[in-house]
Scaffold this motif. Structure first.
Motif, short mmCIF file in Angstrom:
data_model
loop_
_atom_site.label_atom_id
_atom_site.label_comp_id
_atom_site.label_asym_id
_atom_site.label_seq_id
_atom_site.Cartn_x
_atom_site.Cartn_y
_atom_site.Cartn_z
N GLY A 36 0.66 -1.06 -0.10
CA GLY A 36 0.05 -0.15 -0.29
C GLY A 36 0.74 1.37 -0.02
O GLY A 36 0.20 2.33 0.36
N VAL A 37 2.01 1.26 -0.36
CA VAL A 37 2.99 2.13 -0.48
C VAL A 37 2.64 2.82 -1.87
O VAL A 37 3.00 2.26 -3.07
N PRO A 38 2.23 4.14 -2.10
CA PRO A 38 1.80 4.76 -3.42
C PRO A 38 2.99 5.31 -4.27
O PRO A 38 3.02 6.22 -4.34
N PHE A 39 3.76 4.45 -4.76
CA PHE A 39 4.84 4.63 -5.60
C PHE A 39 4.30 5.12 -7.00
O PHE A 39 2.95 4.19 -7.58
N PRO A 40 4.82 6.00 -7.70
CA PRO A 40 4.04 6.38 -8.94
C PRO A 40 4.37 5.37 -10.05
O PRO A 40 5.56 4.56 -9.78
N TYR A 41 3.60 4.93 -11.05
CA TYR A 41 4.07 3.89 -12.03
C TYR A 41 3.02 4.06 -13.01
O TYR A 41 2.00 4.65 -12.95
N GLY A 42 3.36 3.50 -14.29
CA GLY A 42 2.68 3.41 -15.32
C GLY A 42 2.54 2.12 -16.04
O GLY A 42 1.83 1.19 -15.87
N CYS A 43 3.38 1.98 -17.03
CA CYS A 43 3.57 0.81 -17.92
C CYS A 43 3.86 -0.56 -16.98
O CYS A 43 3.50 -1.61 -17.49
N ARG A 44 4.85 -0.53 -15.93
CA ARG A 44 5.27 -1.73 -15.40
C ARG A 44 6.03 -2.37 -16.35
O ARG A 44 6.24 -3.56 -16.04
N ASP A 45 6.66 -1.78 -17.16
CA ASP A 45 7.43 -2.53 -18.42
C ASP A 45 8.78 -1.80 -18.62
O ASP A 45 9.38 -2.40 -19.55
N GLY A 46 9.09 -0.92 -17.80
CA GLY A 46 10.52 -0.46 -17.98
C GLY A 46 10.63 0.39 -19.20
O GLY A 46 11.55 0.79 -19.79
N ALA A 47 9.34 0.85 -19.62
CA ALA A 47 9.36 1.78 -20.81
C ALA A 47 9.04 3.26 -20.75
O ALA A 47 9.33 4.18 -21.40
N CYS A 48 8.14 3.74 -19.65
CA CYS A 48 7.61 4.89 -19.63
C CYS A 48 8.34 5.77 -18.69
O CYS A 48 8.21 6.81 -18.94
N GLY A 49 9.06 5.37 -17.84
CA GLY A 49 9.97 5.98 -16.80
C GLY A 49 9.03 6.74 -15.77
O GLY A 49 9.99 7.27 -14.94
N THR A 50 7.81 6.57 -15.58
CA THR A 50 7.05 7.05 -14.36
C THR A 50 7.67 6.65 -13.12
O THR A 50 7.45 7.42 -11.99
N CYS A 51 7.87 5.30 -12.90
CA CYS A 51 8.32 4.96 -11.68
C CYS A 51 9.67 5.13 -11.10
O CYS A 51 10.23 4.47 -10.31
N LYS A 52 10.37 6.14 -11.74
CA LYS A 52 11.86 6.47 -11.56
C LYS A 52 11.84 6.88 -10.01
O LYS A 52 11.20 7.63 -9.83
N GLY A 53 12.90 6.35 -9.38
CA GLY A 53 13.48 7.07 -8.25
C GLY A 53 14.80 6.89 -8.08
O GLY A 53 15.46 6.35 -8.89
N LYS A 54 15.34 7.34 -6.94
CA LYS A 54 16.69 7.22 -6.46
C LYS A 54 17.13 6.22 -5.32
O LYS A 54 16.45 6.28 -4.34
#
Ligand code: FES
Length: 342
Positions: free
Chosen positions: A30-48
């Motif tokens: 339930g930790v709300p990380f951002p994401y989109g494609c879940r495929d390594g393609a869109c970059g939305t889930c990027k973090g450090k």
């Protein structure tokens, strides 16, 4: 072996179990990380990654560049956790607390919207509703273990059915099934909602919506939600398709007639029989002709990856602040891939 992940700046912690990637572990907890494609393609889930080790896995260089890797960034949807971690990511508060559920769904109706788009409405079991945010998507869970993702086209206040816009894709096994075999009353399994593409209603900025093809589906959801909630920020809706026959809804015209927004249809390859007097070319270039300075706007872009990524880069070159650009690219990288409906 499981590992503990600490998230900055929230200081939340969660555990990633064996076989999970970092994003899966976060979402399961339930930790709300951002994401989109879940495929390594869109970059939305990027973090450090601030401390610890990950295997960055496979991804598109467009989604994660060498300079970003050198700066410690990773795509969390592809990151295998190799030790306890400290990571930094902009959590998405709005999706916190919305459970991702697996449900059976009955096909209520299948309607051909034009030559290559079907509108499919799904009904959930009695007394069940899917909680979601306008703009999010669901997965179909196929018998062979594969998934197909489609944006939800209705808005949350109108949730009797889940509406999907499914485009016929050459050699798309699932879209073939929908066009040729799927019948009303069929039961499918779905999982959702997914994604962090949704309306940011705390923003005061005008909204530019860019849809390509069936990228209109989440745009429809966003607009209906904005209208329902009386959000009175100016809205501009650009819908790009090849030729006139590719438009499959006149809702944007109706919205414009009600002065709810300004609608600009754009054809990239009009046919002679279209007798098209309107805008032509690439939809993102049309937006830039009208808005050469995007520094004061929010942009929501949805459709095929080339359109979304090219548009995003061009918009940022024209002043759009990257945090104010929200995108959902319809990737085709899943096995057999029809990921969403561009
Ligand atoms: S690259 Fe990870 S969600 Fe798209």
């Amino acid at each position: 072996m499981s590992y503990t992940v600490t998230v900055r700046p929230s200081n939340r912690t969660f555990t990633v179990e064996p076989g999970e990637n970092l994003l899966q572990g976060a979402l399961r907890n339930g930790v709300p990380f951002p994401y989109g494609c879940r495929d390594g393609a869109c970059g939305t889930c990027k973090g450090k990654v601030l401390a610890g080790q990950v295997d960055r896995g496979q991804y598109s260089p467009r989604a994660l560049g060498a300079a970003e890797i050198n700066a410690g960034q990773a795509l969390f949807c592809q990151s295998q956790v190799l030790s306890d971690l400290v990571v930094e990511v902009a959590e998405v508060g709005a999706i916190a607390g919305i459970p991702i559920r697996r449900l059976p769904a009955k096909v209520e109706s299948i309607t051909r919207a034009n030559h290559d788009v079907m509108v499919v409405k799904l009904r959930l079991p009695a007394n069940q509703r899917l909680q979601f945010l306008a703009g999010q998507y669901i997965d179909f869970l196929l018998k062979n273990g594969e998934r197909r993702s489609y944006s939800i086209a209705n808005s949350p206040h109108n949730d009797e059915f889940i509406e999907l816009h499914i485009r016929k894709i050459a050699a798309g096994t699932f879209s073939d099934y929908v066009f040729n075999e799927l019948k009303e009353k069929a039961i499918l399994r779905i999982e959702g909602p997914h994604g962090s593409f949704f309306l940011r209603d705390a923003s005061p900025r005008p909204i530019i919506l860019m849809a390509g093809g069936t990228g209109f589906a989440p745009v429809k959801s966003l607009v209906e939600e904005a209208l329902y909630r009386g959000i009175d920020r100016p809205m501009y809706c650009y819908w790009g398709v090849r030729s006139r026959r590719d438009f499959y809804s006149d809702l944007p015209v109706q919205w414009a007639q009600r002065n709810a927004l300004q609608f600009v249809p754009v054809l990239s390859d009009p046919l002679p029989e279209d007798h098209w007097q309107g805008r032509t070319g690439l939809v993102h270039e049309t937006i830039l002709e009208d808005f050469p300075d995007l520094s004061g706007y929010d942009v929501y872009a949805c459709g095929a990856p080339a359109m979304v990524y090219t548009g995003r880069d061009a918009f940022i070159n024209h002043g759009l602040i990257s945090e104010n650009c929200f995108s959902d690219a319809f990737e085709f990288q899943h096995p057999g891939g029809d990921k969403t409906s561009a």
